[in-house]
Every structure is written in C-alpha cells, then in structure tokens.
Design a protein around this motif. Structure first.
Motif, mmCIF file in Angstrom:
data_model
loop_
_atom_site.group_PDB
_atom_site.id
_atom_site.type_symbol
_atom_site.label_atom_id
_atom_site.label_comp_id
_atom_site.label_asym_id
_atom_site.label_seq_id
_atom_site.Cartn_x
_atom_site.Cartn_y
_atom_site.Cartn_z
ATOM 1 N N THR A 131 27.896 34.556 38.287
ATOM 2 C CA THR A 131 28.179 35.463 37.283
ATOM 3 C C THR A 131 28.978 36.670 38.265
ATOM 4 O O THR A 131 29.106 36.802 39.327
ATOM 5 N N CYS A 132 30.028 37.383 37.215
ATOM 6 C CA CYS A 132 30.963 38.318 37.835
ATOM 7 C C CYS A 132 30.955 39.722 37.227
ATOM 8 O O CYS A 132 30.440 39.874 36.181
ATOM 9 N N GLU A 133 30.748 40.700 37.966
ATOM 10 C CA GLU A 133 31.128 42.127 37.547
ATOM 11 C C GLU A 133 32.550 42.768 37.955
ATOM 12 O O GLU A 133 32.572 42.869 39.335
ATOM 13 N N ASP A 179 35.070 45.997 38.514
ATOM 14 C CA ASP A 179 35.319 47.351 38.600
ATOM 15 C C ASP A 179 36.713 47.565 38.660
ATOM 16 O O ASP A 179 37.297 47.396 39.603
ATOM 17 N N THR A 202 25.256 38.073 46.914
ATOM 18 C CA THR A 202 26.451 38.719 46.255
ATOM 19 C C THR A 202 27.652 38.703 47.105
ATOM 20 O O THR A 202 27.479 39.323 48.206
ATOM 21 N N MET A 249 36.680 36.843 34.630
ATOM 22 C CA MET A 249 35.890 37.451 33.542
ATOM 23 C C MET A 249 36.063 36.874 32.312
ATOM 24 O O MET A 249 35.029 36.825 31.578
ATOM 25 N N ARG A 307 31.626 40.176 47.441
ATOM 26 C CA ARG A 307 32.564 41.151 46.821
ATOM 27 C C ARG A 307 33.806 40.881 47.341
ATOM 28 O O ARG A 307 34.217 40.709 48.423
ATOM 29 N N HIS A 331 30.596 38.843 43.104
ATOM 30 C CA HIS A 331 30.398 37.563 42.439
ATOM 31 C C HIS A 331 29.072 37.565 42.765
ATOM 32 O O HIS A 331 28.559 37.745 43.963
ATOM 33 N N ARG A 332 27.818 37.282 41.699
ATOM 34 C CA ARG A 332 26.495 36.991 42.165
ATOM 35 C C ARG A 332 26.061 35.583 41.798
ATOM 36 O O ARG A 332 26.236 35.175 41.019
ATOM 37 N N ILE A 366 35.709 42.987 42.461
ATOM 38 C CA ILE A 366 34.917 42.212 41.718
ATOM 39 C C ILE A 366 33.623 41.638 42.573
ATOM 40 O O ILE A 366 33.941 41.229 43.715
#
Length: 266
Positions: free
Chosen positions: A186-188, A190, A217, A169, A219, A198-199, A196
């Motif tokens: 990019t990363c999102e 939770d 994507t 992040m 995960r 990864h897109r 996490i």
C-alpha cells in the motif's frame, strides 16, 4: 496460519527480511530494459566501460550481467542483507556460466562511499536515488559519484518523475499471491513534500508449511528535472543529458514516469 518472523540473519529495517524474497516478488521488474538502455548509451559512445560502480546494487541483478559482459563491477548497497543475497547469486551464476568480469560487493552508503581508485562509470538504476528524501543527501550522493569517476567518466541513473506518484496512488494497493510467497503493498502520499511511503506486508512459506509475516516501510521522494540538473551541476558535472522512460527521447512532463540522466565529469 501466520507467524511473525524475520528471514534468517536479516538485519531488520528496509530491505532486511525483504531482501531474501525480493527477487521472487519483483521478478517482473524491467531489468532487461535497464541493461538495454545502458548498452545503447555506451555503444553510441565508444563501448562498454572497463570499471563500473553500481550504487544501490540491491541483489546484483544488474551488476552481475555487467560483469558477465566483461566489466569490473563494484556493487554498493546500504543493506547488508541485499549484499548477502548478491554474493549468493554471483556464486550460483559463476557455477554455471562464464563471468569474465570481477565483482566486488560493498555494504556502504551511496552518500559517503568512496572508490579506492577512479572508475569509468557510475550507475544507479531502479529509482534508488529516490530513497534519498532530502536534497542535501542527493547532493552528497552526486558528490560521491563525481569523486569516484575518472575525467571523462559518466554517471548514469534514473529517478521517478513526479507523475509516478500519481500512478502509484491510482493503482495501489498492489498484490501478489502464490503458494510460496505473497505481498500486499500500500502507498501513502504526502503531497506537500512529494514523498510517498510504501508499506509492504509479505508472507513467505516456510519449510514447516507455515507462513512468515514481515512488514517494511520504504519512503521515496520525487524531484523535478530542474532540481536534479542543478544538483548535478553543483557537484561539478557537465554535459548533462536527460531522457524519458528507457528511451533517448526528451522528458515530457505530461507523460514521463521515469527520468534518465547522463552526466559527465570533464
């Protein structure tokens, strides 16, 4: 100009189209360090195993060198596209270099796959096990590894430490750009589930000069050292050893980003 397309014969899903550009875009991964860690572990314990299963083998970048050192290696991966690339790589290597060990490629799920005969070692590197986002699935994968091993055999693997999520992040987005291929990653995060996403959006130059665009994507979930130790013990493993970041030093919860595990089937 961009167009949306998949690589020829890509099956879709994670490591579908991405499989065909994975080696090009991930060339800076520390494969030599993974192989060096395995070699050091085995050298300290009597030598290289004869039969190895590589769970989550991807495009074979670790399995093929193990076979070049003389081991019989079975590479298992959920992605048929990654296995297809691995087969092509093996053929290319054998056309130029001696590969004394046998290689077998299997499209299979590490939670369910069964070895036809017991093996000396099971390995799973490059944080493959972090793609299992439920503890029950990790437990099943550990059970499969245990079942595949001969008595005295070792299961060697690595997983992201929870610190790695902070590193992702802090440093995202990740980008690569050259004339042949590019990506934006990019990363999102939770935080509640320690998961996490990864897109990856990547662009590959085609023969016509246009760029094929694909999006995947992926995960991953991180687990504590204590959780993994317990799941290994529950699967029947003993002599569980843990190490930090390509070394044989103990895990430091303030600094470690990659945990290495060695577990023995007694």
């Amino acid at each position: 100009m961009t167009k949306t397309n998949e690589a020829p014969h890509a099956s879709g899903g994670p490591y579908g189209a991405f499989a065909y550009v994975y080696d090009r875009l991930m060339a800076d991964m520390p494969y030599g360090e993974w192989l060096g860690w395995l070699d050091a572990y085995w050298s300290a314990r009597g030598g290289r195993p004869s039969d190895v299963v590589d769970l989550g083998c991807g495009t074979g970048t670790l399995a093929i060198p193990l076979a070049r050192e003389g081991s019989r290696v079975t590479g298992v991966d959920l992605s048929a596209d990654m296995i297809e690339v691995a087969r092509r790589k093996e053929a290319a290597v054998r056309s130029e270099l001696a590969v004394p060990g046998e290689l077998e490629w299997v499209v299979g799920d590490m939670r369910e796959w069964r070895a036809p005969a017991p093996v000396d070692a099971v390995v799973s590197l490059c944080d493959c096990l972090n793609y299992l986002t439920e503890e029950a699935d990790v437990a099943r994968a550990f059970g499969s590894a245990f079942a595949a091993l001969k008595p005295g055999g070792a299961f060697l693997f690595d997983m992201h430490h929870p610190n790695q999520l902070d590193a992702y992040m802090a440093n995202e987005p990740f980008c690569h750009d050259d004339e042949e291929a590019s990506y934006i990653w990019t990363c999102e995060l939770d935080e509640e589930t320690s998961t996490i996403a990864h897109r990856l959006t990547f662009f590959v130059r085609g023969a016509d000069g246009r760029y094929d665009r694909s999006v995947e994507t992926h995960r991953q979930r991180v687990y504590s050292e204590a959780t993994i130790r317990k799941l290994l013990a529950d699967a029947g493993f003993s002599g569980i050893e843990t190490y930090a970041d390509f070394t044989f030093d103990p895990i430091d919860d303030d600094e470690t980003t990659r945990m290495f595990f060695a577990a023995t089937k007694r």
